[in-house]
Structures are given as structure tokens and as C-alpha cells.
Scaffold this active site. Structure first.
Site, PDB file in Angstrom:
ATOM      1  N   ARG A   6       0.848  -1.190   0.000  1.00 54.17           N
ATOM      2  CA  ARG A   6       0.000   0.000   0.000  1.00 54.17           C
ATOM      3  C   ARG A   6       0.884   1.240   0.000  1.00 54.17           C
ATOM      4  O   ARG A   6       1.896   1.288   0.706  1.00 54.17           O
ATOM      5  CB  ARG A   6      -0.897   0.030   1.249  1.00 54.17           C
ATOM      6  CG  ARG A   6      -2.078  -0.909   1.213  1.00 54.17           C
ATOM      7  CD  ARG A   6      -3.133  -0.493   0.181  1.00 54.17           C
ATOM      8  NE  ARG A   6      -4.290  -1.362   0.192  1.00 54.17           N
ATOM      9  CZ  ARG A   6      -4.454  -2.420  -0.597  1.00 54.17           C
ATOM     10  NH1 ARG A   6      -3.522  -2.753  -1.477  1.00 54.17           N
ATOM     11  NH2 ARG A   6      -5.560  -3.132  -0.546  1.00 54.17           N
TER      12      ARG A   6
ATOM     13  N   GLU B 295      -4.286   7.123  -5.293  1.00 56.66           N
ATOM     14  CA  GLU B 295      -4.489   6.399  -6.560  1.00 56.66           C
ATOM     15  C   GLU B 295      -5.880   6.715  -7.095  1.00 56.66           C
ATOM     16  O   GLU B 295      -6.832   6.743  -6.326  1.00 56.66           O
ATOM     17  CB  GLU B 295      -4.377   4.887  -6.335  1.00 56.66           C
ATOM     18  CG  GLU B 295      -2.991   4.460  -5.916  1.00 56.66           C
ATOM     19  CD  GLU B 295      -2.908   2.966  -5.586  1.00 56.66           C
ATOM     20  OE1 GLU B 295      -3.895   2.240  -5.800  1.00 56.66           O
ATOM     21  OE2 GLU B 295      -1.869   2.547  -5.091  1.00 56.66           O
TER      22      GLU B 295
ATOM     23  N   HIS C 217      -1.053  -0.197  -9.889  1.00 61.06           N
ATOM     24  CA  HIS C 217      -1.721  -1.100  -8.943  1.00 61.06           C
ATOM     25  C   HIS C 217      -2.256  -2.356  -9.646  1.00 61.06           C
ATOM     26  O   HIS C 217      -3.465  -2.560  -9.748  1.00 61.06           O
ATOM     27  CB  HIS C 217      -2.852  -0.376  -8.195  1.00 61.06           C
ATOM     28  CG  HIS C 217      -3.247  -1.074  -6.924  1.00 61.06           C
ATOM     29  ND1 HIS C 217      -3.689  -0.428  -5.803  1.00 61.06           N
ATOM     30  CD2 HIS C 217      -3.263  -2.395  -6.591  1.00 61.06           C
ATOM     31  CE1 HIS C 217      -3.962  -1.300  -4.846  1.00 61.06           C
ATOM     32  NE2 HIS C 217      -3.718  -2.517  -5.314  1.00 61.06           N
TER      33      HIS C 217
HETATM   34  C1  8YV Z   1      -6.853  -5.181  -6.062  1.00 55.45           C
HETATM   35  C2  8YV Z   1      -5.546  -5.186  -3.783  1.00 55.45           C
HETATM   36  O1  8YV Z   1      -6.149  -4.713  -7.181  1.00 55.45           O
HETATM   37  O2  8YV Z   1      -6.103  -7.285  -2.894  1.00 55.45           O
HETATM   38  C3  8YV Z   1      -5.796  -6.135  -2.658  1.00 55.45           C
HETATM   39  O3  8YV Z   1      -5.698  -5.707  -1.493  1.00 55.45           O
HETATM   40  O4  8YV Z   1      -5.124  -4.107  -3.557  1.00 55.45           O
HETATM   41  C4  8YV Z   1      -5.739  -5.625  -5.183  1.00 55.45           C
HETATM   42  O5  8YV Z   1      -5.696  -6.988  -5.315  1.00 55.45           O
HETATM   43  C5  8YV Z   1      -7.856  -4.178  -5.681  1.00 55.45           C
HETATM   44  O6  8YV Z   1      -8.765  -4.618  -4.731  1.00 55.45           O
HETATM   45  C6  8YV Z   1      -8.652  -3.692  -6.903  1.00 55.45           C
HETATM   46  O7  8YV Z   1      -9.174  -2.469  -6.554  1.00 55.45           O
END
Ligand code: 8YV
Length: 321
Positions: A239, A268, A286
Site C-alpha cells: 500500500r 491512486e 496497482h
Molecule cells: C486489487 C488489492 O487490485 O487485494 C488487494 O488488497 O489491492 C488488489 O488486489 C484491488 O482490490 C482492486 O481495486
């Protein structure tokens, strides 16, 4: 049998949308819904389930409006920092995420970033696209070797461990910092460092895999970056909130870091455009879990959780029990 009524707040892969069409009563959105809109739809449609991704923020205020007929919020992500979990718990909602199914995919991305940053992939690509015509001398335009180096991992959960497995194949020495030491069968020879600060000077490469929380906010900052050996490589697939981006940009500019590989940012998709001007950063929007297989599996897993709860069964991946 009547189909469970759900609200889908995020755009999903085709196969997942097809299953929703077969198994649920839902409207498929053509854009991602914000938390407020998603909750209003839940109320309007008398939905039992809400499916979100990391892009839908569910604040305490939004969750406070949740009607009694809403039983479950399933997020298509392993991270849940976009959901006020304490508020959801108080409200009596089940909240589920999608662990396991994205572990390998995200670890692959971390390795992609480790290799790309260390081996200057962005600059090499740029050179070719500009029509490379001038040969490089043996000592010019060099990257850093990855094989045999020391990798520090912050956060040795499922994804951290999967990165360590890959690193073993590269003959790397693995150090890790985690809230708790892992049992030896999960450590697989990685060295536990109880003190994060003490680990940093030993890391050629640092990869972070901790969740965003009050504890980890800005854990990568001017002070901790200065503890890395000069010329280290930093990689983030976790993150953006873990990083003080001013400090990261300064470290990339002044040579404290040789390079960075970044898949996540504080803001983001409005990421700090100064990153795009730095030659020694390999950037991704991401995409850690972004493969056909993994995104399908995430969607199916979220739906499995919703189906279970709507059928009066326990969820597969509850955030608490
Ligand atoms: C996804 C993510 O890209 O699983 C997570 O925590 O950050 C990612 O796998 C995200 O949820 C898509 O918005």
C-alpha cells in the site's frame, strides 16, 4: 429458489459477471460506485449482499446507514483498509476479503518489480523505443545483480512468504521483520529480525508486504530509508500509505536508493507525477493481482462468501470470527 439480491459496486471480469447473472439478482455497474452510492443502492434494492473492491471506500458514516437486510460486505481484495472494519463490526455486518487466491500473483509482481528496478528495465525499454543505435560500453548503463543478494521483507504474511519462496530460487539471503516470528517450517531459513531498524542496514533490496494501518503509516520515511545501505533497491506492492513519498522521491534523487519498483501509491489513481520523471523508478498502476486467472478467482471467492452468508451458512473468509 429465489436468487440472493446483491449490489455490485465494482467493475468485474466477464466470467465473474456471468456467474452473477446466473446465481444472483444484481445490476452490473458500468463504473465503480463510491461508498455512499453503493449504500443507497443497497437500501433501494433491499440487498442482502454488497460486493466492493478497494476502490469503494466504506467509512463509518456510510456503514452507519446500513439497513438490517444487509448481511455481508464482500471485498474483492485481500486488503481491507478501505472499509471501517470497527464500524462494520458494531453494525453486525459480516465482512469478507479474498486471501490466498492472489498470493502468488502478487508475489510474482513483487519479483517483477525487484528485477525491473534492479536491472533498469524502464530505462532499457525507453532506449529501445527511442530506436537504440549507439552501442554501450562494458561499464555503461549497468544495473545491479539480484541473484545472491540480501532481501529484506517487511510483513511476512502469505504474500511475504511467497516472495521469500521466489527469492530462494535466486539464491538470496532472506531477512524478515514481522509482528511475530514465524514457526521454522514457514520461515524456511529466513532470518527473523525483531528490530526493523536493525534489519535495514543489511538489506540490498527491501520489499514491503504489510497492511496499511496506523502502525505502518509512513513506516518507510526519511529516517528508515537512511538506514538502508546506500544504493539499495525498494519495492512496494502493498500500500502507498506505508511510504512517505516526499522522502522516497528525495532518496531516489540523491542516490540513497539505486532504484524503486512501485505498484501502489498514496493517492491512486492521482499518483504523484514526480515519480514519472525519475528514470530510476519502475512504475505500475496497482496491478499486483491483475491476471485473468487471479481476478476471476478473487471475484468467485467474493461471490462464494456472499452465497454462503445469504444461505445462512458461515462465510469462508470472515475478517473476524
Ligand atoms: C486489487 C488489492 O487490485 O487485494 C488487494 O488488497 O489491492 C488488489 O488486489 C484491488 O482490490 C482492486 O481495486
Amino acid at each position: 429458489m429465489t436468487k440472493a439480491r446483491i449490489v455490485v459496486a465494482t467493475r468485474l471480469p466477464v466470467a465473474v459477471v456471468e456467474r452473477i447473472g446466473r446465481d444472483f439478482d444484481a445490476i452490473i455497474p458500468d463504473h465503480d460506485l463510491d461508498g455512499e452510492t453503493a449504500l443507497q443502492d443497497v437500501i433501494a434494492r433491499q440487498a442482502e449482499g454488497l460486493l466492493v473492491s478497494g476502490k469503494t471506500k466504506l467509512t463509518a458514516e456510510v456503514i452507519g446507514q446500513a439497513p438490517d437486510h444487509l448481511k455481508i460486505v464482500a471485498t474483492c481484495s485481500v486488503g481491507f483498509d478501505h472499509i471501517d472494519v470497527a464500524a462494520a463490526r458494531r453494525r453486525g455486518l459480516v465482512v469478507t476479503n479474498t486471501p490466498d487466491v492472489l498470493t502468488d500473483c502478487t508475489a510474482d509482481m513483487a519479483f517483477l518489480l525487484i528485477l525491473a528496478a534492479s536491472r533498469r528495465a524502464a530505462e532499457y525499454e525507453q532506449t529501445m523505443r527511442k530506436g537504440w543505435r549507439q552501442a554501450f560500453g562494458m561499464g555503461e548503463f549497468l544495473g545491479l545483480s539480484v541473484s545472491g543478494k540480501t532481501l529484506g521483507i517487511l510483513g511476512m504474511g502469505r504474500i511475504g512468504q511467497a516472495v521469500a519462496r521466489r527469492a530462494r530460487g535466486f539464491g538470496m539471503t532472506i531477512l524478515y521483520s514481522n509482528r511475530h516470528r514465524l514457526p521454522a517450517d514457514l520461515e524456511q531459513g529466513a532470518e527473523y529480525c525483531a528490530d526493523f531498524d536493525a534489519m535495514l542496514p543489511r538489506c540490498d533490496i527491501l520489499s514491503v508486504h504489510a497492511p496499511a494501518s496506523a502502525e505502518t503509516d509512513g513506516i518507510i520515511n526519511a529516517r528508515t530509508l537512511a538506514l538502508l545501505p546506500r544504493g539499495a533497491v525498494f519495492v512496494n506492492t502493498a500500500r502507498g500509505k506505508l511510504v512517505d513519498e516526499e522522502a522516497l522521491i528525495a532518496a531516489l534523487q540523491n542516490g540513497q536508493l539505486f532504484a524503486a519498483g512501485l505498484d501502489v501509491f498514496r493517492d491512486e489513481p492521482q499518483f504523484d507525477l514526480r515519480f514519472a520523471t525519475l528514470p530510476n523508478v519502475f512504475l505500475c498502476p496497482h496491478m499486483g493481482s491483475a491476471t485473468v486467472e487471479t481476478r476471476n478467482a478473487m471475484g468467485f471467492r467474493a461471490l462464494d462468501n456472499i452465497a454462503a452468508v445469504c444461505a445462512g451458512k458461515p462465510p469462508i473468509d470472515p475478517l473476524w470470527r
